[in-house]
Design a protein around this motif. Structure first.
Motif, PDB file in Angstrom:
ATOM      1  N   LEU A   1       0.940  -1.137   0.090  1.00 48.96           N
ATOM      2  CA  LEU A   1       0.198  -0.102  -0.134  1.00 48.96           C
ATOM      3  C   LEU A   1       1.009   1.180   0.061  1.00 48.96           C
ATOM      4  CD1 LEU A   1      -1.491  -2.272   2.056  1.00 48.96           C
ATOM      5  CD2 LEU A   1      -2.953  -0.762   2.052  1.00 48.96           C
ATOM      6  N   VAL A   2       0.716   2.272  -0.896  1.00 49.69           N
ATOM      7  CA  VAL A   2       1.306   3.015  -0.968  1.00 49.69           C
ATOM      8  C   VAL A   2       0.596   4.631  -1.039  1.00 49.69           C
ATOM      9  CG1 VAL A   2       3.218   4.517  -2.490  1.00 49.69           C
ATOM     10  CG2 VAL A   2       2.806   1.986  -2.664  1.00 49.69           C
TER      11      VAL A   2
ATOM     12  N   VAL B   1      -4.716  -1.087  -7.655  1.00 53.01           N
ATOM     13  CA  VAL B   1      -5.322   0.324  -7.487  1.00 53.01           C
ATOM     14  C   VAL B   1      -4.091   1.100  -7.778  1.00 53.01           C
ATOM     15  CG1 VAL B   1      -6.314   2.159  -6.069  1.00 53.01           C
ATOM     16  CG2 VAL B   1      -7.124  -0.158  -5.722  1.00 53.01           C
ATOM     17  N   ARG B   2      -4.231   2.170  -8.725  1.00 51.98           N
ATOM     18  CA  ARG B   2      -3.452   2.973  -9.125  1.00 51.98           C
ATOM     19  C   ARG B   2      -3.962   4.310  -9.593  1.00 51.98           C
ATOM     20  NH1 ARG B   2       0.742   2.186 -14.702  1.00 51.98           N
ATOM     21  NH2 ARG B   2       2.383   3.399 -13.592  1.00 51.98           N
ATOM     22  N   GLY B   3      -3.857   5.027  -8.442  1.00 57.69           N
ATOM     23  CA  GLY B   3      -4.321   6.496  -8.511  1.00 57.69           C
ATOM     24  C   GLY B   3      -5.794   6.724  -8.727  1.00 57.69           C
ATOM     25  N   ALA B   4      -6.809   5.746  -8.341  1.00 59.56           N
ATOM     26  CA  ALA B   4      -7.925   6.033  -8.417  1.00 59.56           C
ATOM     27  C   ALA B   4      -8.536   6.770  -7.374  1.00 59.56           C
ATOM     28  CB  ALA B   4      -8.667   4.468  -8.393  1.00 59.56           C
ATOM     29  N   LYS B   5      -9.831   7.340  -7.524  1.00 61.36           N
ATOM     30  CA  LYS B   5     -10.508   8.445  -6.813  1.00 61.36           C
ATOM     31  C   LYS B   5     -10.712   7.487  -5.522  1.00 61.36           C
ATOM     32  CE  LYS B   5     -14.536  11.087  -6.203  1.00 61.36           C
ATOM     33  NZ  LYS B   5     -15.913  11.334  -6.601  1.00 61.36           N
ATOM     34  N   THR B   6     -10.324   8.173  -4.228  1.00 59.83           N
ATOM     35  CA  THR B   6     -10.618   7.842  -2.916  1.00 59.83           C
ATOM     36  C   THR B   6     -11.593   8.407  -2.232  1.00 59.83           C
ATOM     37  OG1 THR B   6      -8.938   9.027  -1.957  1.00 59.83           O
ATOM     38  CG2 THR B   6      -8.306   6.876  -2.837  1.00 59.83           C
TER      39      THR B   6
ATOM     40  N   LEU C   1      -3.195   7.111  -4.217  1.00 55.07           N
ATOM     41  CA  LEU C   1      -3.491   5.884  -3.403  1.00 55.07           C
ATOM     42  C   LEU C   1      -3.007   4.530  -4.426  1.00 55.07           C
ATOM     43  CD1 LEU C   1      -3.593   4.412  -0.746  1.00 55.07           C
ATOM     44  CD2 LEU C   1      -5.834   3.736  -1.283  1.00 55.07           C
ATOM     45  N   VAL C   2      -1.971   3.729  -3.777  1.00 51.11           N
ATOM     46  CA  VAL C   2      -1.649   2.624  -5.068  1.00 51.11           C
ATOM     47  C   VAL C   2      -1.543   1.487  -4.256  1.00 51.11           C
ATOM     48  CG1 VAL C   2       0.209   1.695  -6.577  1.00 51.11           C
ATOM     49  CG2 VAL C   2       0.056   4.274  -6.593  1.00 51.11           C
ATOM     50  N   ILE C   3      -2.285   0.295  -4.711  1.00 47.89           N
ATOM     51  CA  ILE C   3      -2.424  -1.067  -4.143  1.00 47.89           C
ATOM     52  C   ILE C   3      -1.657  -2.041  -5.018  1.00 47.89           C
ATOM     53  CG2 ILE C   3      -3.281  -2.817  -2.947  1.00 47.89           C
ATOM     54  CD1 ILE C   3      -5.573  -0.535  -2.273  1.00 47.89           C
ATOM     55  N   LEU C   4      -0.555  -2.589  -4.585  1.00 44.57           N
ATOM     56  CA  LEU C   4       0.091  -3.747  -5.610  1.00 44.57           C
ATOM     57  C   LEU C   4      -0.050  -4.848  -4.869  1.00 44.57           C
ATOM     58  CD1 LEU C   4       3.527  -1.761  -5.902  1.00 44.57           C
ATOM     59  CD2 LEU C   4       1.788  -2.144  -7.553  1.00 44.57           C
ATOM     60  N   GLU C   5       0.074  -5.994  -5.746  1.00 47.47           N
ATOM     61  CA  GLU C   5      -0.161  -7.561  -5.279  1.00 47.47           C
ATOM     62  C   GLU C   5       0.913  -8.202  -5.468  1.00 47.47           C
ATOM     63  OE1 GLU C   5      -3.574 -11.137  -4.824  1.00 47.47           O
ATOM     64  OE2 GLU C   5      -3.434  -9.544  -6.734  1.00 47.47           O
ATOM     65  N   PHE C   6       1.456  -8.976  -4.718  1.00 48.11           N
ATOM     66  CA  PHE C   6       2.449  -9.844  -4.932  1.00 48.11           C
ATOM     67  C   PHE C   6       2.291 -11.331  -4.677  1.00 48.11           C
ATOM     68  CE2 PHE C   6       4.504  -5.776  -5.249  1.00 48.11           C
ATOM     69  CZ  PHE C   6       5.509  -5.828  -5.966  1.00 48.11           C
ATOM     70  N   PRO C   7       2.829 -12.368  -4.945  1.00 46.06           N
ATOM     71  CA  PRO C   7       2.744 -13.561  -4.637  1.00 46.06           C
ATOM     72  C   PRO C   7       3.135 -13.708  -3.052  1.00 46.06           C
ATOM     73  CG  PRO C   7       4.072 -13.600  -6.464  1.00 46.06           C
ATOM     74  CD  PRO C   7       3.894 -12.322  -6.174  1.00 46.06           C
ATOM     75  N   SER C   8       3.895 -12.932  -2.598  1.00 43.31           N
ATOM     76  CA  SER C   8       4.312 -13.375  -1.049  1.00 43.31           C
ATOM     77  C   SER C   8       4.938 -11.987  -0.445  1.00 43.31           C
ATOM     78  CB  SER C   8       5.548 -14.356  -0.918  1.00 43.31           C
ATOM     79  OG  SER C   8       6.666 -13.896  -1.692  1.00 43.31           O
ATOM     80  N   VAL C   9       5.119 -11.720   0.722  1.00 43.84           N
ATOM     81  CA  VAL C   9       5.662 -10.761   1.275  1.00 43.84           C
ATOM     82  C   VAL C   9       7.485 -10.644   0.885  1.00 43.84           C
ATOM     83  CG1 VAL C   9       6.761  -9.675   3.423  1.00 43.84           C
ATOM     84  CG2 VAL C   9       4.467 -10.448   3.288  1.00 43.84           C
TER      85      VAL C   9
END
Length: 96
Positions: free
Chosen positions: A6-7, A37-42, A54-62
Motif C-alpha cells: 500500500l502506497v 489500484v493505481r491512483g483511482a479516486k478515494t 493511493l496505489v495498491i500492488l499485489e505480490f505472491p508473497s511478502v
C-alpha cells in the motif's frame, strides 16, 4: 501467502512523476507483482485520511514484494519517486 503493498503518495513534481509511472510496471512483472489500484479516486469513510494518490500492488508473497522493492530493476524508478514525491509504503500479508 500473497501480499499487498500500500502506497500513499503526495506528488510535488508531476512531470517527473510521469517518468516514474512509466518505469514501474516493467519492474513488477519479474516479481509476480501487479497493480490492484493505481491512483483511482478515494473517499474517506472514517478518520482524517484523504491521500492525494493511493496505489495498491499485489505480490505472491511478502518476500517477493520486498525483493521487488530492493531490486536493481526498481531502483531507477524508486530514485525518481524520491525526487518527485513524498511517499508512505507498507507491505502486508493477506489472510490466505
Amino acid at each position: 501467502m500473497a501480499a499487498f503493498v500500500l502506497v500513499e503518495v503526495s506528488i510535488h513534481d508531476p512531470e517527473l512523476y510521469e517518468s516514474y509511472k512509466k518505469l514501474t510496471p516493467g519492474s513488477l512483472e519479474p516479481f509476480g507483482g501487479r497493480f490492484v489500484v493505481r491512483g483511482a479516486k478515494t473517499e474517506s469513510l472514517e478518520g482524517d485520511w484523504n491521500p492525494e494518490r493511493l496505489v495498491i500492488l499485489e505480490f505472491p508473497s511478502v518476500e517477493k514484494a520486498k525483493a521487488w522493492w530492493s531490486s536493481e530493476l526498481y531502483s531507477k524508478a524508486k530514485d525518481i519517486r524520491y525526487r518527485a514525491a513524498n511517499s508512505k509504503m507498507l507491505v502486508v500479508e493477506t489472510l490466505g
